[in-house]
Design a protein around this motif. Structure first.
Motif, short mmCIF file in Angstrom:
data_model
loop_
_atom_site.label_atom_id
_atom_site.label_comp_id
_atom_site.label_asym_id
_atom_site.label_seq_id
_atom_site.Cartn_x
_atom_site.Cartn_y
_atom_site.Cartn_z
N VAL A 187 -37.25 38.30 -15.14
CA VAL A 187 -37.02 39.55 -14.42
C VAL A 187 -35.53 39.68 -14.15
CG1 VAL A 187 -37.50 40.80 -12.29
CG2 VAL A 187 -39.28 39.42 -13.35
N ARG A 188 -34.96 40.85 -14.45
CA ARG A 188 -33.55 41.11 -14.21
C ARG A 188 -33.45 42.21 -13.18
NH1 ARG A 188 -29.88 40.55 -19.26
NH2 ARG A 188 -28.47 40.27 -17.54
N CYS A 189 -32.46 42.12 -12.33
CA CYS A 189 -32.29 43.11 -11.27
C CYS A 189 -30.90 43.72 -11.34
CB CYS A 189 -32.49 42.47 -9.90
SG CYS A 189 -34.16 41.85 -9.65
N LYS A 190 -30.81 44.96 -10.89
CA LYS A 190 -29.52 45.66 -10.81
C LYS A 190 -29.31 46.13 -9.39
CE LYS A 190 -28.94 47.24 -15.52
NZ LYS A 190 -28.58 48.37 -16.37
N ASP A 191 -28.03 46.16 -8.98
CA ASP A 191 -27.72 46.65 -7.65
C ASP A 191 -27.57 48.16 -7.66
OD1 ASP A 191 -25.30 46.99 -8.91
OD2 ASP A 191 -24.17 45.65 -7.61
N ALA A 192 -27.14 48.74 -6.55
CA ALA A 192 -27.03 50.20 -6.42
C ALA A 192 -25.99 50.78 -7.36
CB ALA A 192 -26.70 50.56 -4.98
N LYS A 193 -24.98 49.99 -7.75
CA LYS A 193 -23.92 50.47 -8.64
C LYS A 193 -24.28 50.32 -10.11
CE LYS A 193 -20.21 49.58 -5.38
NZ LYS A 193 -18.95 48.86 -5.16
N GLY A 194 -25.44 49.72 -10.39
CA GLY A 194 -25.88 49.57 -11.78
C GLY A 194 -25.47 48.26 -12.42
N ARG A 195 -24.88 47.36 -11.65
CA ARG A 195 -24.48 46.06 -12.18
C ARG A 195 -25.61 45.06 -11.99
NH1 ARG A 195 -18.97 45.54 -8.93
NH2 ARG A 195 -20.48 46.11 -7.35
N PHE A 196 -25.70 44.08 -12.89
CA PHE A 196 -26.71 43.04 -12.76
C PHE A 196 -26.40 42.18 -11.54
CE2 PHE A 196 -27.24 44.03 -17.27
CZ PHE A 196 -28.60 44.23 -17.30
N ALA A 197 -27.44 41.85 -10.79
CA ALA A 197 -27.30 41.05 -9.59
C ALA A 197 -28.50 40.14 -9.46
CB ALA A 197 -27.18 41.95 -8.38
N LYS A 198 -28.41 39.16 -8.57
CA LYS A 198 -29.55 38.30 -8.29
C LYS A 198 -30.62 39.13 -7.61
CE LYS A 198 -27.45 33.76 -7.87
NZ LYS A 198 -27.29 32.60 -7.00
N CYS A 199 -31.86 38.88 -7.92
CA CYS A 199 -32.96 39.68 -7.38
C CYS A 199 -33.15 39.49 -5.88
CB CYS A 199 -34.25 39.36 -8.12
SG CYS A 199 -34.24 39.92 -9.82
N GLY A 200 -32.63 38.45 -5.29
CA GLY A 200 -32.79 38.21 -3.87
C GLY A 200 -31.77 38.93 -3.00
N THR A 201 -30.74 39.53 -3.60
CA THR A 201 -29.69 40.17 -2.79
C THR A 201 -30.15 41.52 -2.28
OG1 THR A 201 -28.69 41.14 -4.76
CG2 THR A 201 -27.83 39.02 -4.06
N ASP A 202 -29.48 42.00 -1.25
CA ASP A 202 -29.83 43.30 -0.65
C ASP A 202 -29.54 44.44 -1.63
OD1 ASP A 202 -30.57 42.09 1.69
OD2 ASP A 202 -28.61 42.30 2.62
N GLY A 203 -30.46 45.34 -1.77
CA GLY A 203 -30.28 46.53 -2.62
C GLY A 203 -30.52 46.30 -4.10
N ALA A 204 -30.90 45.10 -4.50
CA ALA A 204 -31.16 44.81 -5.92
C ALA A 204 -32.60 45.17 -6.25
CB ALA A 204 -30.90 43.34 -6.24
N ASN A 205 -32.78 45.92 -7.33
CA ASN A 205 -34.10 46.35 -7.76
C ASN A 205 -34.37 45.85 -9.18
OD1 ASN A 205 -34.55 47.89 -5.42
ND2 ASN A 205 -33.35 49.57 -6.25
N PRO A 206 -35.62 45.48 -9.47
CA PRO A 206 -35.95 45.03 -10.84
C PRO A 206 -35.77 46.16 -11.85
CG PRO A 206 -37.79 44.67 -9.33
CD PRO A 206 -36.75 45.37 -8.58
N VAL A 207 -35.32 45.78 -13.04
CA VAL A 207 -35.10 46.76 -14.10
C VAL A 207 -36.38 46.99 -14.85
CG1 VAL A 207 -33.79 47.28 -16.18
CG2 VAL A 207 -32.73 46.04 -14.32
#
Length: 61
Positions: A41-61
């Motif tokens: 599972v990969r997640c992106k933050d509000a700006k569209g950059r890849f981030a760890k899924c546990g961080t605030d505002g990160a949503n699964p792609v």
């Protein structure tokens, strides 16, 4: 007498449990094959950059 009534119930529970443990995969012809590995599972933050899924505002792609 009590042993004869317990043994069938235990063996039936074991058979049901082991059937659910192995989920075989089949190809187009219906033959059993090795199941493909699940994709990570990969997640992106509000700006569209890849981030760890546990961080605030990160949503699964």
């Amino acid at each position: 007498m009590l042993t004869a009534t317990i043994a069938p119930s235990l063996s039936s529970q074991f058979a049901i449990g082991s059937a659910h443990a192995a989920a075989p995969c089949r190809d187009a012809k219906g033959k059993f094959t090795k199941c493909p590995a699940p994709k990570p599972v990969r997640c992106k933050d509000a700006k569209g950059r890849f981030a760890k899924c546990g961080t605030d505002g990160a949503n699964p792609v």
